[in-house]
Design a protein around this motif. Structure first.
Motif, PDB file in Angstrom:
ATOM      1  N   UNK A  16       0.844  -1.101   0.019  1.00 11.57           N
ATOM      2  CA  UNK A  16      -0.019  -0.004   0.022  1.00 11.57           C
ATOM      3  C   UNK A  16       1.030   1.242  -0.009  1.00 11.57           C
ATOM      4  N   UNK A  17       0.842   1.884  -1.097  1.00 10.27           N
ATOM      5  CA  UNK A  17       1.672   3.145  -1.349  1.00 10.27           C
ATOM      6  C   UNK A  17       0.792   4.429  -1.308  1.00 10.27           C
ATOM      7  N   UNK A  18       1.437   5.850  -1.151  1.00  9.53           N
ATOM      8  CA  UNK A  18       0.718   6.935  -1.143  1.00  9.53           C
ATOM      9  C   UNK A  18       1.173   8.027  -0.247  1.00  9.53           C
ATOM     10  N   UNK A  19       0.588   9.104  -0.440  1.00  8.60           N
ATOM     11  CA  UNK A  19       1.089  10.313   0.188  1.00  8.60           C
ATOM     12  C   UNK A  19       0.638  10.188   1.567  1.00  8.60           C
ATOM     13  N   UNK A  20       1.379  11.068   2.583  1.00  8.88           N
ATOM     14  CA  UNK A  20       1.005  11.127   4.074  1.00  8.88           C
ATOM     15  C   UNK A  20      -0.380  11.492   4.228  1.00  8.88           C
ATOM     16  N   UNK A  87      10.415  -1.851  -0.926  1.00 13.35           N
ATOM     17  CA  UNK A  87       9.496  -2.546  -1.001  1.00 13.35           C
ATOM     18  C   UNK A  87       8.932  -2.971  -2.232  1.00 13.35           C
ATOM     19  N   UNK A  88       9.078  -1.870  -3.212  1.00 10.62           N
ATOM     20  CA  UNK A  88       8.580  -2.286  -4.555  1.00 10.62           C
ATOM     21  C   UNK A  88       9.041  -3.295  -5.088  1.00 10.62           C
ATOM     22  N   UNK A  94       0.659  -3.498  -6.325  1.00 10.86           N
ATOM     23  CA  UNK A  94       0.608  -2.259  -5.594  1.00 10.86           C
ATOM     24  C   UNK A  94      -0.446  -1.517  -5.649  1.00 10.86           C
ATOM     25  N   UNK A  95      -0.958  -1.168  -4.586  1.00  9.07           N
ATOM     26  CA  UNK A  95      -2.248  -0.342  -4.279  1.00  9.07           C
ATOM     27  C   UNK A  95      -1.824   1.138  -3.951  1.00  9.07           C
ATOM     28  N   UNK A  96      -2.166   2.121  -4.708  1.00  9.63           N
ATOM     29  CA  UNK A  96      -2.096   3.383  -4.617  1.00  9.63           C
ATOM     30  C   UNK A  96      -3.159   4.026  -4.007  1.00  9.63           C
ATOM     31  N   UNK A  97      -3.003   4.639  -2.636  1.00 14.86           N
ATOM     32  CA  UNK A  97      -3.977   5.415  -2.055  1.00 14.86           C
ATOM     33  C   UNK A  97      -4.101   6.903  -2.084  1.00 14.86           C
ATOM     34  N   UNK A 110       4.587   9.829  -9.731  1.00 15.29           N
ATOM     35  CA  UNK A 110       5.729   9.296  -9.499  1.00 15.29           C
ATOM     36  C   UNK A 110       5.825   7.722  -9.114  1.00 15.29           C
ATOM     37  N   UNK A 111       4.862   7.686  -8.128  1.00 16.88           N
ATOM     38  CA  UNK A 111       4.533   6.425  -7.706  1.00 16.88           C
ATOM     39  C   UNK A 111       4.160   5.477  -8.734  1.00 16.88           C
ATOM     40  N   UNK A 112       3.085   5.874  -9.645  1.00 21.58           N
ATOM     41  CA  UNK A 112       2.442   5.347 -10.820  1.00 21.58           C
ATOM     42  C   UNK A 112       3.602   4.935 -11.743  1.00 21.58           C
ATOM     43  N   UNK A 113       4.502   5.982 -11.841  1.00 20.86           N
ATOM     44  CA  UNK A 113       5.636   5.753 -13.060  1.00 20.86           C
ATOM     45  C   UNK A 113       6.483   4.647 -12.409  1.00 20.86           C
ATOM     46  N   UNK A 114       6.940   4.610 -11.107  1.00 20.08           N
ATOM     47  CA  UNK A 114       7.634   3.362 -10.630  1.00 20.08           C
ATOM     48  C   UNK A 114       7.006   2.063 -10.775  1.00 20.08           C
TER      49      UNK A 114
END
Length: 403
Positions: A16-20, A87-88, A94-97, A110-114
């Motif tokens: 699970x990834x994303x901004x604070x 972690x990637x 990958x779940x982008x929140x 940036x996360x989507x591109x990663x």
């Protein structure tokens, strides 16, 4: 073995990834039905990746990973971001929140591109949908939810299951044998062997042989000749711990297929061909070269440990060169591999396939040969071709001629 006894390396890893303050931890708790992650109104509450092995229907055994905010600032924030990138490397989904009330920011992009660069299936979860006046039409890889209100969490889990490929029916050895075959497993019991149990590859091999309808017989290397004399028919295969290669190879006729747990694990983890090619670099090692010996797990070092004692000794005996040896264990695999002339990796039984292949790809990208314990040891013993002859495709057109 129950669902929650499934080894880490055999679980689907969901990060699970994303901004604070996007609500990652709240969403993890909602998806798992457990207070896995600490939730707070303070931005950046999660400071390190939090992992939890569990059964998550309809997915089955998974490893849930909650990561720090990807927009953290300052030196400590940079360390957290580096951990997120690591972690990637072992993430299957990958779940982008994203905070639906705020929208996507540059760091989300940036996360989507990663995710795309690392070819990781991903799902964009627009959280806090209860704060929106209307819900836009969803694309295939996105969904609107509210972790706090528990809205559409069931649909989210269904969508996650859809994005993950059905469990891989990879086989360790059962596609190489037949029902009613006899397979002998040679398992040394020395100071390095765990008390009262078998190590994971040995357990997995026994189960795979039984699944084939064949018979598995375990023996220590000193008992092998006496055991072979007891049977009227020859075993269909002998699988040995790599450290016993020399003795076992001398004790069984050449017509009996011989291989090792480590070689079969290399195929299972998807890097057997690369490991066979990588072993050829042993011939080019010279004084001053540095070899990295990498293990996927951490354990107490024994007096005759394979990674820190035996392999360095065999390398020196075979090459006659004054080599520099470095070791890594667990998830502490170096990002910069340029100092190394060769990487010898363990079988990777405690790592998932994505992590092992990532390490192999890192080595390939930096031009560093990559092999594993079993392949290297059979090379030292001059029996690599014999121990991989059950995979004739490796030797087609003599593409690999290390012996």
């Amino acid at each position: 073995m129950g669902m929650n006894d499934t080894p880490s390396g055999e679980r689907v890893h969901i990060g699970f990834f994303g901004r604070r303050n996007a609500g990652k931890s709240s969403l993890v708790n909602a998806v798992t039905g457990q207070d896995l992650a600490v939730v707070s109104e303070v931005r950046g509450t999660t400071t390190d990746p939090v992992k939890k092995a569990m059964e998550l229907l309809p997915l089955g055994p998974v490893m849930i990973i909650d990561t720090p905010g990807f927009d953290d600032e300052g030196s400590l924030g940079e360390q957290r971001i580096r951990k997120t990138r690591q972690v990637l490397n072992r993430t299957d989904l990958a779940v982008l929140v994203v905070d639906g009330s705020v929208g996507m920011k540059e760091c989300d992009q940036e996360l989507v591109q990663l995710f795309r660069d690392k070819e990781i299936p991903y799902l964009i979860v627009w959280n806090k949908s209860d704060l929106l006046e209307s819900i836009p039409e969803e694309k295939e890889n996105e969904i609107y939810v509210s972790a706090e209100q528990g809205i559409r969490i069931y649909e989210l889990k269904e969508k996650m299951a859809h994005l993950i490929e059905s469990p891989n029916q990879k086989m360790l050895v059962r596609d190489l044998i037949h029902a009613d075959d006899l397979v002998i497993l040679v398992i040394p019991i020395d100071k390095a062997a765990p008390k009262g149990r078998l190590i994971l590859p040995q357990q997995m091999m026994v189960r795979d042989i039984l699944d084939a309808g064949a018979t598995a017989i375990c023996a220590k290397e000193l008992e092998l000749p006496r055991l072979l004399a007891k049977f009227n028919e020859k075993p269909a295969m002998v699988i040995t711990d790599s450290q016993a290669f020399a003795r076992v190879a001398a004790d069984i006729p050449t017509e009996i297929p011989l291989t090792s747990f480590s070689i079969l694990m290399a195929r299972y983890k998807g890097f057997l061909e690369e490991a066979v090619k990588g072993a050829q670099a042993i011939e080019q090692l010279k004084d001053g070269d540095t070899v990295l010996i990498a293990e996927g797990c951490t354990h107490h070092r024994q007096c005759d440990d394979i990674g820190t004692v035996k392999l360095p000794r065999w390398l020196k005996e075979y090459t006659g060169a004054e080599l520099k040896i470095e070791t890594s264990s667990g998830l502490g695999f170096p990002e910069d591999l340029s100092p190394y002339s060769l990487i010898i990796h363990c079988g990777g039984c405690m790592l998932n396939e994505r992590e092992v292949r990532y390490r192999m790809k890192c080595a390939a990208d930096q031009g560093v040969p990559f092999t594993n314990y079993g392949i290297a040891i059979s090379y030292f013993q001059g029996i690599l071709r014999r121990c991989t002859s059950i995979f004739p495709q490796l030797w087609e057109n003599e593409m690999n001629t290390p012996e």
